[in-house]
Structures are given as structure tokens and as C-alpha cells.
Design a protein around this motif. Structure first.
Motif, short mmCIF file in Angstrom:
data_model
loop_
_atom_site.label_atom_id
_atom_site.label_comp_id
_atom_site.label_asym_id
_atom_site.label_seq_id
_atom_site.Cartn_x
_atom_site.Cartn_y
_atom_site.Cartn_z
N ASP B 7 1.00 -1.24 0.28
CA ASP B 7 -0.10 -0.12 0.00
C ASP B 7 0.97 1.39 -0.06
O ASP B 7 0.86 2.29 -0.33
CB ASP B 7 -0.88 0.12 1.80
CG ASP B 7 -1.86 -0.43 1.25
OD1 ASP B 7 -2.09 -1.44 -0.12
OD2 ASP B 7 -2.91 -1.06 2.02
N TRP B 9 3.99 1.30 -1.23
CA TRP B 9 4.20 1.80 -2.79
C TRP B 9 3.86 2.23 -3.67
O TRP B 9 3.56 3.28 -4.15
CB TRP B 9 4.86 0.46 -3.24
CG TRP B 9 6.70 0.25 -2.83
CD1 TRP B 9 7.22 -0.36 -1.77
CD2 TRP B 9 7.98 1.20 -3.11
NE1 TRP B 9 8.44 -0.14 -1.68
CE2 TRP B 9 9.12 0.20 -2.45
CE3 TRP B 9 8.03 1.80 -4.30
CZ2 TRP B 9 10.31 0.83 -2.99
CZ3 TRP B 9 8.65 2.72 -4.10
CH2 TRP B 9 10.03 1.84 -4.05
N VAL B 10 2.39 1.74 -3.26
CA VAL B 10 1.05 2.10 -4.32
C VAL B 10 1.21 3.86 -3.95
O VAL B 10 0.71 4.34 -5.10
CB VAL B 10 0.08 1.23 -4.38
CG1 VAL B 10 -1.05 1.90 -5.01
CG2 VAL B 10 0.16 0.07 -5.16
N PHE B 13 3.53 5.59 -5.73
CA PHE B 13 3.26 6.26 -7.34
C PHE B 13 2.52 6.96 -7.37
O PHE B 13 2.35 7.46 -8.37
CB PHE B 13 2.97 4.78 -7.26
CG PHE B 13 2.47 4.58 -8.51
CD1 PHE B 13 3.70 4.50 -9.91
CD2 PHE B 13 1.26 3.90 -9.11
CE1 PHE B 13 3.29 4.82 -11.41
CE2 PHE B 13 0.50 4.08 -10.60
CZ PHE B 13 1.65 3.94 -11.31
N VAL B 14 1.09 6.34 -6.53
CA VAL B 14 0.00 7.72 -7.07
C VAL B 14 0.65 9.57 -6.67
O VAL B 14 0.48 10.31 -7.45
CB VAL B 14 -1.78 7.72 -6.13
CG1 VAL B 14 -2.11 8.26 -6.57
CG2 VAL B 14 -1.60 6.06 -6.75
N ILE B 16 3.96 10.95 -6.32
CA ILE B 16 4.78 11.11 -7.51
C ILE B 16 4.24 11.29 -9.08
O ILE B 16 4.54 12.44 -10.21
CB ILE B 16 5.96 10.81 -7.97
CG1 ILE B 16 5.76 9.21 -8.66
CG2 ILE B 16 6.40 10.35 -6.30
CD1 ILE B 16 6.79 8.70 -8.47
N GLY B 17 2.90 10.27 -9.45
CA GLY B 17 1.78 10.37 -10.82
C GLY B 17 1.46 11.93 -10.65
O GLY B 17 1.16 12.66 -11.75
N MET B 18 0.96 11.66 -9.89
CA MET B 18 -0.44 13.43 -9.57
C MET B 18 0.84 14.23 -9.68
O MET B 18 -0.03 15.60 -10.12
CB MET B 18 -0.95 13.54 -7.55
CG MET B 18 -2.36 12.44 -8.16
SD MET B 18 -3.54 13.31 -9.72
CE MET B 18 -4.64 11.68 -9.60
N ALA B 20 3.48 14.68 -11.03
CA ALA B 20 3.52 15.06 -11.82
C ALA B 20 3.07 15.92 -13.54
O ALA B 20 2.86 16.87 -13.80
CB ALA B 20 4.54 13.66 -13.45
#
Lengths: 272, 157, 264
Positions: B7, B9-10, B13-14, B16-18, B20
Motif C-alpha cells: 500500500d 509503494w502504491v 506511486f500515485v 509522484i504520478g499526480m 508529475a
């Protein structure tokens, strides 16, 4: 749903099945009484596994009826079929354990999917099932770390996790050493009696089967060719049964796959 | 892998995606700038818009104050009608002059606004009265050559 | 003559099978959508797949994005400075990334990193009868195995594409501003003046979403549909990569012509 007098759990009447053009079963009649261990035997590729899939409802018969607990399997819709399968356990040929889950999670899988039990209760039930197959100590291992025989036993624990009324085994003895083979054979018998379940076993291991089963059906060429209790079959003079029990290479079950005569194909081959 | 690690890590990930996406929106794109605020639309008729495109900037004194919203052809007057979407925080007098200009010699074309002296300000739907068309390079060169030719032939007479 | 007839016959058979597979894939997609409820109600199933398709693709996506941006910076500057517009480097880098390269290259990498893994995993589960076993336990494999992997891919892909573009812009900035010496202010301001949020960036996000859904669908379908043998599995994996790449490039053309046609 089921009348008490009806003692048959599974019955197949004139069942035919074909994969496209290739007809696998040509009218099979088979009866499995409640509480018994029944073996279906025959050479490789004769449609034994297909029979199990018909009973489990994964395949539908082209003709004839498959009845489980008094209900015609091919008339059930998906929800009813799933309802029925919750009361069935099936052991696949090589266990078919979920490779991304530990042994514990594998056995807990049906419980978690079908019940809302608290974690503590699930853990106790899983450990009990694992204990029954003698692998409580292996709960934290991954399937890749198990030997073939152990994987088969874990799969067995998973198959009985929901205390099924019917347990089906697809080649439970394939590829096992003699000791594991004996262990599995004893487990099949014991679990059936302890759970009050009914067992159908597809196998070609005649020696082990004769010791543990109540009744045997022989399947060949898409039909039942012989049947009886182990004692009857041992005494049988039927050439087919004789070949199978004494493991003769040639007999009613031919050694050669159907082909033109040998000299014909050799001469024909050099001429062409 | 434990579920909590997974959880974490996910979630990472979400995030740093946001991040970006937000970087693209505000730092690379123009979301932080004039776009997205209140705007008003005025129209202007031009004889020739040259290479002006929808979404080209509208500048006054070199500052971007809006964008070209729409370009139509008016079949009655045979002129181009350009709708300009201007930032509501910038008000212009009614007699503002709109000119189609080119950034650099070959750069993109934009609309330049030169404020007049009227007391009343432009409102949504108003038309710009005075417009200057784009300078079309081919015409300019043609004109130049024609003039040169005329000059050259004059002494011979 | 005979060879020609055979060729036409083979062509016909291939076409029929192709159409049949597309129909089968469409039915599979409908089935997948109908059984997607569990992916939302038991969100940890989907979170797990986001980990496998998203988090594990992070490194390759970010490193590739950086390098693609750096190459764009280098090549773009070479060309732009001949026309004396080196300052427009930011525009070139950011527009090519947000509109095209981000979604497309990230999609191709996603197909070969995450899509391939999904096909292999589902295919292997089918080959080892795990899917059948699940089905016999009255657990629908499409709801339990296929749908979470599909939604995991659909959610991961736009984030990965955004990351790719962002890293690319940084790469272009690194080469352009830090190494070559383009003016920092001009780089960013020209970029911001030229890149429109709704028009360029959102269209890029929509593209990456479409590519993500396409690749995820192809990956789960090929895995679920594979012939349960070692050879069938390897062919399914190859098909996932090839079909995904073709689908991404073809869809990119279609989407580009719908989104950017007749505009600047």
C-alpha cells in the motif's frame, strides 16, 4: 430438493460429449452412491477428466443428463452452478495451488471468498485442515518450496476447506513416489469417511485404487466397459480388465495408435 | 510482500504520478496563467487574417491578455470575423485598435491591441471598430518588386 | 495456380479467425466490465495490481523519459539554432512529449514491461489449472484475477505517461539550459505560452488513458485466451507485445487526427 430415499449423489445417464467433431464420450451411464469412494479408470486420454468436468459443470453434455444431488447440472444458471460448486471440492492433477500465495493463504482462499468469518476463526479452521493432511508446520511456505506430494496434500486441504459433500480427484497419484502415493491414498479414504463426503477419483493407478475404493468403473472408447467392486474385478475374466489389472502392454487396448499396416507405409514411403 | 508495504509503494506511486501531472499543468502548461479565469469575448472583422490560428495569443504592449477563440468567414461582408477571448481583469476602451502582427520575421501571428481614449469599456459581444489586417509577405514582396520595376522603367521614358 | 488458390484460402482462414477473435475479445470485454464490481469493493485486489504494473514500471519509465527528453533537447537545439530560435527549445520538447511521445513511448514501454507480465501470469495460471481450480471453488476467475489486473493497468498508465513527460521536460531542460546554455527564463516562459493545459496536456492524458485500457485489455485477453501449453503461452506473450504496439500506434494516429486536426 433431494428426497431422503434417493441414495445417489451423482448419476450420469447416456451422457455424450464432443469437442467439436471429436466425440469423447458416447453414452456413459454411471452412478455414485452417497458416502462411497468411486474410482473411474481407463487409459490416458479416454475422457476420464472430461467426466469430472461434466459433473462439476465446467463442461456441458452434448446429450444425456448429469445429475448431482438430484439436480440436472446442465439446467443450472451460473449463480446456481456456483452455489452447487461451493459444496464440491476438486483436486486438480498437479494440485493447481495459487503460486502467488502461501500455503496458509491457499487453504484460506475458499473461506475468505465465501464467508465473512473473523481472522481468528479462519486461522483455526485452516490450521485444522492442514493438520488433517499433516502439513500444519508448512503453513508459511510458498507452493514453489513444496515437493509434489506435499503440494497435492495442500491442495487436498484446500479442496476440503468448506467441508464439501462431494470431493473429486483428477489423477491424485500421478508422478508421486511410492511413499507419497500411499499417504495420499490413505488420506483420500480417511477424509471421505471423516467428513461423511462422497468421493469420485479419476486415476490409472490400479494397485492403489483396489485397496481404497468401494467401486470401480472402467472407461474406454467413450463408454463404460467394465465395473464392479475391487474383489469382483480381481476375479474378473474380462480380457479388458485383465489387461489393465495385470498391466499387459497389448490386448484389447492396442499398443499401436490406429495406422495403416507397417509394411504398406514403409514401401509406400520409399516409392513416393 | 506485506500488504502495508505494498500500500505504501502504491501510495507513493500515485503521489509522484499526480505530482508529475501538476508539474505539467502549472510549470509546463498555462494553467497557472490567465487561462481558466473569467473572460469576455469581443469580435473584430478583418480583411485578411493571414496565418492567424485559433488559440493564438492576444497581446497588448507585449503582454498576453487573451486568446483567439474562434475564426469565421462572414459571407455577407466577405471578411473574416475573429472572436477574441480576453481576461476579465484587463479592460479596454471601446475604440481599441486590433492589429494582426507577426512575432519576428517568420514567427507565429498574434493579435495586438492598442488602447484608444474612449471612456466606455468593451463588453462581451462588442465589435472592435478599427482593425488592421495581417501583412501578407507575398503581397509585400509583390508590391516591392512592382515598385522597383516602376522605378527602373521611369528614367527610360 | 494451386499455390495462388492456397494463398487465397489461407488469407480467408486468417481473416475469419481474426474477425472471430475480435468478436471474442469484445464479448470478453463486456464480461470483464460486468464482473468489475469486486475490483472496487475489494480495493486491495486492484491496489496489488497497481503495484505490479505501476510501481514496478516506475524506474524504466522515468529513466527512459529522462533520456528521451535529453535527446530531444540535443537534437532540437541543433535544428532550432540554425533558424536562430534556440529559445523555443522548451516549446519543442514539451509539445512533442505531452502530445505524442509521452503517451506513445510510455504506452510501448508499459506494454512490454507490465502487459507482458500480466499475460504471462494469467497464462501460467491457466496452464497450471489455477483458473479452473478457482472456477471449481465457485470463484469467478474473471472477477478475481482478470478484472483487477485490467483496472490496475488502466489506473497506472496515465500516471506513468505523465511521469514520462515530466521527466522528459526535465531532461530537455537539463541539456538545453544547464549544458547548452539556453536562457532559463525563455525556456520556461515560451513553453508556458505555447502549451495549453486543456488542449495539449489533457489530450495527452486522454491518449494515455486510452492506450492504458487498450494494452491492459490485450494483455488480460491474450493471457486468458492462451493455449494452455508452454508454446501457447510464449505465443500469447509475443502477441501481447506485437498487438499492443500496433494498437497504440494506430490509435495514436486516429486520436491525433481527431484531437489536433485543422488546429495549430
Amino acid at each position: 430438493m433431494v428426497s431422503e430415499t434417493d441414495n445417489l449423489l451423482v448419476s450420469l445417464k447416456d451422457v455424450r460429449f464432443a469437442y467439436g467433431e471429436r466425440e469423447i464420450l458416447r453414452g456413459v451411464n454411471l452412478k455414485v452412491p452417497r458416502g462411497k469412494v468411486v474410482a473411474i479408470m481407463g487409459g490416458s486420454g479416454c475422457g476420464k477428466t472430461t467426466l469430472l468436468r461434466l459433473i462439476g459443470g465446467q463442461l456441458r453434455a452434448t446429450a444425456g443428463t448429469v445429475e448431482v444431488a438430484g439436480r440436472n447440472v446442465s439446467s443450472l444458471n451460473t449463480a446456481e452452478l456456483y452455489e452447487m460448486r461451493r459444496r464440491m471440492g476438486m483436486l486438480f492433477q498437479f494440485g493447481a495451488l495459487f503460486t502467488d500465495m502461501s500455503v496458509f493463504d491457499n487453504v484460506a482462499f475458499p473461506l475468505r471468498e465465501h464467508t465473512d468469518l473473523p481472522f481468528g476463526l479462519i486461522r483455526d479452521m485452516v490450521l485444522m485442515k492442514l493438520n488433517a493432511v499433516g502439513l500444519r508446520g508448512a503453513a508459511d511456505l510458498m507452493p514453489a518450496e513444496l515437493s509434489g506430494g506435499m503440494a497435492r496434500r495442500v491442495a487436498l486441504a484446500r479442496a476440503i476447506a468448506l467441508d464439501p459433500m462431494l470431493i473429486m480427484y483428477d489423477e491424485p497419484f500421478a508422478g508421486l513416489d511410492p511413499i507419497s502415493l500411499g499417504v495420499i491414498g490413505q488420506l483420500i479414504r480417511k477424509l471421505n469417511d471423516a467428513l461423511g463426503a462422497t468421493t469420485i477419483m479419476v486415476t490409472h493407478d490400479i494397485m492403489e485404487s483396489l485397496q481404497i475404493v468401494d467401486y470401480i468403473y472402467f472407461v474406454s472408447e467413450g463408454g463404460i466397459v467394465a465395473e464392479g467392486t475391487p474383489d469382483e474385478l480381481r476375479a474378473s475374466k474380462d480380457p479388458w480388465v485383465y489387461q489393465f489389472i495385470h498391466a499387459e502392454p497389448d490386448g484389447p487396448v492396442p499398443f499401436h495408435y490406429p495406422a495403416e499396416a507397417l509394411d504398406e507405409s514403409l514401401i509406400g514411403g520409399s516409392a513416393a | 510482500m506485506r500488504r502495508t508495504t505494498l500500500d505504501l509503494w502504491v501510495g507513493f506511486f500515485v503521489i509522484i504520478g499526480m505530482a508529475a501531472l501538476i508539474f505539467l499543468a502549472f510549470k509546463v502548461g498555462n494553467l497557472g496563467a490567465s487561462n481558466g479565469g473569467e473572460t469576455y469575448v469581443v469580435n473584430g472583422q478583418f480583411d485578411n487574417i493571414g496565418g492567424l490560428k485559433v488559440r493564438a495569443p492576444v497581446k497588448s504592449a507585449g503582454v498576453v491578455v487573451g486568446r483567439v477563440k474562434e475564426i469565421r468567414f462572414d459571407p455577407k461582408t466577405y471578411r473574416a470575423v475573429v472572436s477574441l477571448s480576453l481576461d476579465a481583469s484587463y479592460q479596454f476602451p471601446r475604440d481599441t485598435i486590433a492589429t494582426i502582427l507577426t512575432s519576428g520575421l517568420l514567427g507565429e501571428q498574434y493579435v495586438g491591441l492598442e488602447p484608444g481614449g474612449d471612456e466606455a469599456m468593451l463588453q462581451t459581444g462588442d465589435a472592435l471598430q478599427i482593425t488592421q489586417s495581417a501583412v501578407v509577405l507575398e503581397k509585400l514582396i509583390g508590391q516591392f518588386m512592382f515598385d522597383k520595376a516602376a522605378e527602373g522603367s521611369a528614367p527610360a521614358n | 495456380m494451386n499455390g495462388l488458390l492456397n494463398f487465397i484460402r489461407r488469407l480467408g482462414a486468417t481473416a475469419v479467425e481474426g474477425v472471430w477473435r475480435i468478436g471474442f475479445a469484445a464479448r470478453f470485454f463486456v464480461l470483464l466490465l460486468r464482473h468489475s464490481g469486486q475490483s472496487l469493493t475489494r480495493i486491495h485486489l486492484t491496489v496489488r495490481e497497481i503495484y505490479f504494473s505501476g510501481v514496478l514500471s516506475l524506474l524504466i519509465i522515468m529513466v527512459s523519459g529522462l533520456f528521451v527528453g535529453m535527446v530531444l533537447g540535443l537534437q532540437g537545439y541543433e535544428t532550432l539554432q540554425r533558424y536562430g530560435s534556440g529559445d523555443a527549445l522548451g516549446v519543442l520538447v514539451s509539445l512533442s512529449l505531452t502530445r505524442e511521445l509521452g503517451p506513445v513511448v510510455a504506452g510501448l514501454l508499459f506494454a512490454s514491461r507490465a502487459g507482458l507480465a500480466v499475460t504471462a501470469e494469467i497464462g501460467l495460471m491457466k496452464t497450471t489449472e489455477q483458473l479452473d481450480a478457482m472456477d471449481m471453488m465457485a470463484v469467478n476467475p474473471i472477477a478475481r484475477v482478470v478484472a483487477p489486473r485490467f483496472w490496475g493497468g488502466v489506473i497506472s498508465m496515465p500516471l506513468l505517461a505523465a511521469l514520462f513527460s515530466a521527466m522528459g521536460v526535465l531532461g530537455g531542460w537539463l541539456i538545453g539550459v544547464v549544458f547548452i546554455g539556453v536562457d532559463n527564463g525563455a525556456f520556461w516562459s515560451q513553453m508556458q505560452a505555447a502549451v495549453d493545459f486543456r488542449f495539449d496536456i489533457m489530450n495527452g492524458v486522454i491518449k494515455s488513458f486510452v492506450f492504458g485500457a487498450t494494452v491492459a485489455l490485450i494483455a488480460v485477453f491474450e493471457g486468458y485466451d492462451c493455449t494452455p501449453t508452454a508454446e501457447g503461452l510464449s505465443r500469447a506473450i509475443t502477441r501481447t507485445v506485437v498487438t499492443s504496439a500496433l494498437a497504440i500506434l494506430a490509435l495514436d494516429f486516429v486520436l491525433t487526427s481527431l484531437m489536433f486536426r485543422g488546429q495549430s
